[in-house]
Design an enzyme around this catalytic site. Sequence first.
Site, PDB file in Angstrom:
ATOM      1  N   GLY A  31       0.806  -1.213   0.000  1.00 18.71           N
ATOM      2  CA  GLY A  31       0.000   0.000   0.000  1.00 18.71           C
ATOM      3  C   GLY A  31       0.836   1.259   0.000  1.00 18.71           C
ATOM      4  N   GLY A  36       5.461   4.548  -8.614  1.00 20.39           N
ATOM      5  CA  GLY A  36       6.111   3.262  -8.840  1.00 20.39           C
ATOM      6  C   GLY A  36       5.119   2.120  -8.811  1.00 20.39           C
ATOM      7  N   HIS A  37       4.250   2.097  -7.802  1.00 24.36           N
ATOM      8  CA  HIS A  37       3.210   1.069  -7.746  1.00 24.36           C
ATOM      9  C   HIS A  37       2.282   1.160  -8.957  1.00 24.36           C
ATOM     10  CE1 HIS A  37       4.020   1.684  -3.306  1.00 24.36           C
ATOM     11  NE2 HIS A  37       4.141   0.370  -3.395  1.00 24.36           N
ATOM     12  N   GLN A  61       7.832  -9.397   7.864  1.00 27.91           N
ATOM     13  CA  GLN A  61       9.083  -8.911   7.279  1.00 27.91           C
ATOM     14  C   GLN A  61       9.622  -7.687   8.007  1.00 27.91           C
ATOM     15  OE1 GLN A  61       7.029  -8.265   3.398  1.00 27.91           O
ATOM     16  NE2 GLN A  61       8.239  -6.395   3.274  1.00 27.91           N
ATOM     17  N   GLN A 154      14.929  -8.275  -3.437  1.00 29.66           N
ATOM     18  CA  GLN A 154      13.645  -8.951  -3.310  1.00 29.66           C
ATOM     19  C   GLN A 154      13.267  -9.659  -4.606  1.00 29.66           C
ATOM     20  OE1 GLN A 154       9.918  -7.299  -1.282  1.00 29.66           O
ATOM     21  NE2 GLN A 154       9.551  -6.763  -3.416  1.00 29.66           N
ATOM     22  N   SER A 187       7.439   4.440  -0.539  1.00 29.16           N
ATOM     23  CA  SER A 187       6.420   4.816   0.438  1.00 29.16           C
ATOM     24  C   SER A 187       7.049   5.476   1.656  1.00 29.16           C
ATOM     25  CB  SER A 187       5.618   3.580   0.860  1.00 29.16           C
ATOM     26  OG  SER A 187       4.940   3.016  -0.244  1.00 29.16           O
ATOM     27  N   ARG A 188       8.290   5.138   1.950  1.00 31.27           N
ATOM     28  CA  ARG A 188       8.960   5.707   3.122  1.00 31.27           C
ATOM     29  C   ARG A 188       9.469   7.133   2.885  1.00 31.27           C
ATOM     30  NH1 ARG A 188      10.337   0.032   3.825  1.00 31.27           N
ATOM     31  NH2 ARG A 188       9.722  -0.632   5.927  1.00 31.27           N
TER      32      ARG A 188
END
Length: 283
Positions: A31, A36-37, A61, A154, A187-188
Site C-alpha cells: 500500500g 512506482g506502484h 518482514q 527482493q 512509500s517511506r
Amino acid sequence: MIILRTIAEVRDAVARAREDGRSIGLVPTMGAFHEGHLSLMRRARAVDGFVVVSLFVNPTQFGANEDLGAYPRDEARDAALAEAEGVDVLFAPPVAEVYPDGFATTIHVEGITDVLCGASRGPHHFDGVATVVAKLFGIVAPDTAYFGQKDAQQVLVVRRLVRDLDIPVRIEACPIVREDDGLALSSRNVYLDAESRARATALSRALAAADDAARRGERDAGALIATALAVLGDAGIVPEYLELRDAVDLRPLDALEGDALLAVAARVGAARLIDNRILRGGA
C-alpha cells in the site's frame, strides 16, 4: 473494481476470470501507493486480462525495532488510485486471514538473503517476504507477478523461490520510477523532512557517479565504490551498505566484468532508503 478481504473470495473471482479465458496478473504491495506502484499496475493492465493488486502490510518482514506501526496506511486513497488504473480486484485482507491462529510455516531462501538488506535488517526480513509471496502465489495463482526493480534483492529472492519450488508464475521486474531529481520513489519518502529530502538525492547521484566511472572504463570494484562513497560523504550520509555484487547470485565482486548490481541502503533523517543501479561491464 472490487475490494476483497478473504482468500475464498479472491479464488472465486480469479476462477471466474479464468473461465472467461483471461490471464491473471498480480501486483503484490504493502500500500501507500505512489507512481512506482501505479506503473506496475499499468504494466499488468497492458499484459493481463485480469489484474489483482494485494494490499497487505506484512508484519513478518518487519523487525522488532522497525516501522511496522508507523508504516503509512490509507486504504481509501489506495483503492481510488488502483481503480483509476483499471485494477479488477484489490485484495486487502486482515492479518488473521493471511496468518491464521496456529500458522507455523516459514520459507527461507539460502544465500542471497544473507547479504545486503538481509544482513542489515536480519534474516526474518526475507523469510517474511518469501513466505507472504508464496502465500499470494498460492491464493491468486497468477500467470505473471510484477515487482519493482528498486527492491532488486527482493526480485532475486522471488525468482529463486519460483524456480526452486516450481511455481508456474512469470516474474517481471519493472524499472525504478524516480522523481525529477533522481530520488527513487518509496512509500517511506513521506518520512523525509525538507532537509532530509534534499540530502536523499545523494543516493541516486552516488550510483550515477559510479556508473559514469564504469562507462569511462573503470573496472575495479573498490574504485567504483569509492566514487559513490564520495558523493554520499558530501551529503553527510554514511550508508548501511554500499556494495557491488553479481546481478544474478549476489556474490561479491572485486572487478566489474559482466552485469553487476551496485546497491545502497542508508538512513536519511527518519527514513531508511534503498536504491540500486545495474552497471554494465561487458564489451
